[in-house]
Design an enzyme around this catalytic site. Structure first.
Site, PDB file in Angstrom:
ATOM      1  N   THR A   1       1.129  -6.932  86.896  1.00 12.80           N
ATOM      2  CA  THR A   1       0.237  -8.049  86.614  1.00 12.80           C
ATOM      3  C   THR A   1      -0.626  -7.813  85.471  1.00 12.80           C
ATOM      4  OG1 THR A   1      -0.090  -8.305  89.008  1.00 12.80           O
ATOM      5  CG2 THR A   1      -2.018  -8.650  87.653  1.00 12.80           C
TER       6      THR A   1
ATOM      7  N   CYS B   1       2.739 -10.118  96.753  1.00 13.23           N
ATOM      8  CA  CYS B   1       1.100 -10.448  96.172  1.00 13.23           C
ATOM      9  C   CYS B   1       0.865 -11.772  96.494  1.00 13.23           C
ATOM     10  CB  CYS B   1       1.497 -10.675  94.659  1.00 13.23           C
ATOM     11  SG  CYS B   1       1.768  -9.037  93.706  1.00 13.23           S
TER      12      CYS B   1
END
Length: 383
Positions: A70, A325
């Protein structure tokens, strides 16, 4: 216990764990320190950097360590945008990107950037003709993931990279390779990729560590500032055990690449065969023939995916409803929406993802338990 959620995270290998333990308990120095302990830590980091560079056939100085995929995606996208404020403000992303890309470009949109989706077909492939029409002279960046994390679609990065650069050589090409690294041979220079991101915990390395390849000469503004570690791209004391773990995991993955692929492909093929033969009302999402060998997305008619997930969990069988996620969000998967599935089909989709630690016997046990559960779950489904 049967673990079929390897696209979410993988078990750390024994050699990775041992290497990390050594860096936690013996070679625990701060790599910025000037004494021997610091030197040993710095040397270990540079060894891991070399391992990643060798795997990608790039220069060692083009590899930077991050806290994970990320952060790497954020550095790639916002870092380039901040460094090229006088350039174009047009950004293209595929319709099936990971949230760490989608949310980052959404933020840039609020800052005045024009963000356009690249359409995909019913199998999740980027529509090349549409991409050709979308790339403009003011297109700052194109971001496309190598292997989709939910349905396993593999994009033709060589074709895409060549197309982008032929239209606008100044457009940056970013590739989220988090599900591809360690499973396929990646050549960012050959495919004209400027930025490529990876994550350790997808290939039997630790969580909390990732890396980004940044082509030499690419201007990047860091997300935050501090002690100028990682050449100023990612300040902060390095996660030495994580970096060493990622290095060992990378070395293992590429040393075992062909054997692992052959082994895992056989498991996936066995699962597809058993599902088709023995489980009624099953559908497949994405390209199960040409898609990633470790990911399989299926639709189980008559049962909501979350209900099935928890029913299997009671039997210590672990699967997923999609991206880890975004799985806690109530809205539907953007990837499945891009495939033009109905709301019902999206509600019934589950992801099975495999690793070298799985077996065909586990597949047989999964099919057995699934057939025990489905009649009851389908009988009591919500209208």
């Amino acid at each position: 216990e049967i673990y079929f959620d390897n696209a979410a995270t993988t078990k750390v290998s024994d050699d990775v764990a041992q290497a990390m333990l050594s860096m936690l308990t013996t070679n625990f120095g701060n790599p910025s320190s000037l004494h021997q302990k610091g030197f040993e830590a710095e040397k270990a980091i540079e060894n891991s950097r070399q391992i990643l560079a060798q795997a990608l056939k790039v220069q060692k100085k083009e590899i930077y360590f991050t806290s994970g995929g990320t952060e790497a995606n954020n550095i790639a996208i916002t870092g380039v945008a901040a460094a090229h404020t006088r350039g174009g403000k047009h950004i293209l992303v595929s319709s099936i990107e990971h949230p760490s890309v989608k949310e980052t470009v959404r933020y840039l949109h609020t800052m005045g950037y024009e963000v356009e989706p690249i359409p995909t077909d019913g199998m999740g492939y980027v529509q090349i003709e549409a991409l050709e029409e979308l790339v403009r002279q003011d297109t700052l960046m194109v971001s496309i993931m190598y292997v989709n994390n939910e349905i396993g679609t593999i994009q033709d990065m060589g074709l895409i990279g060549k197309l982008i650069k032929s239209i606008n050589p100044n457009t940056f090409f970013h590739v989220d390779a988090i599900q591809a690294f360690g499973k396929y041979v990646l050549r960012p220079k050959k495919d004209q990729i400027d930025l490529l991101t990876i994550s350790g915990h997808k290939l039997h390395g630790p969580k909390g560590i990732g890396a980004i390849y940044i082509k030499e000469g690419t201007k990047i503004v860091p997300l935050f500032y501090g002690g100028s570690q990682e050449s100023g791209i990612r300040s902060g004391t390095e996660n030495v055990p994580g970096i060493i773990g990622l290095g060992v995991a990378t070395e293992e993955a590429y040393a075992q690449l062909l054997d692992n692929r052959t082994y895992i492909e056989a498991i996936k093929e066995h699962m597809i065969t058993r599902l088709r033969k023995d489980v009624p009302d099953i559908s497949f999402n994405g390209d199960i023939e040409k898609g990633a060998y470790h990911i399989l997305n299926i639709g189980v008619s008559g049962v909501k995916s979350e209900v099935l997930l928890h029913a299997l969990e009671e039997l210590q069988i672990y699967i997923s409803t999609g991206s880890a996620c975004s799985s806690k969000k109530k809205n539907h998967s953007m990837t499945l929406s891009a495939l033009n599935l109905t709301a019902d089909e999206k509600d019934h989709a589950i992801r099975l993802s495999f690793s070298k630690y799985n077996t065909q016997e586990e597949v047989d046990q999964f099919i057995k338990q699934l057939n025990k559960l489905l009649p009851t779950l389908r009988r009591f489904k919500r209208k």
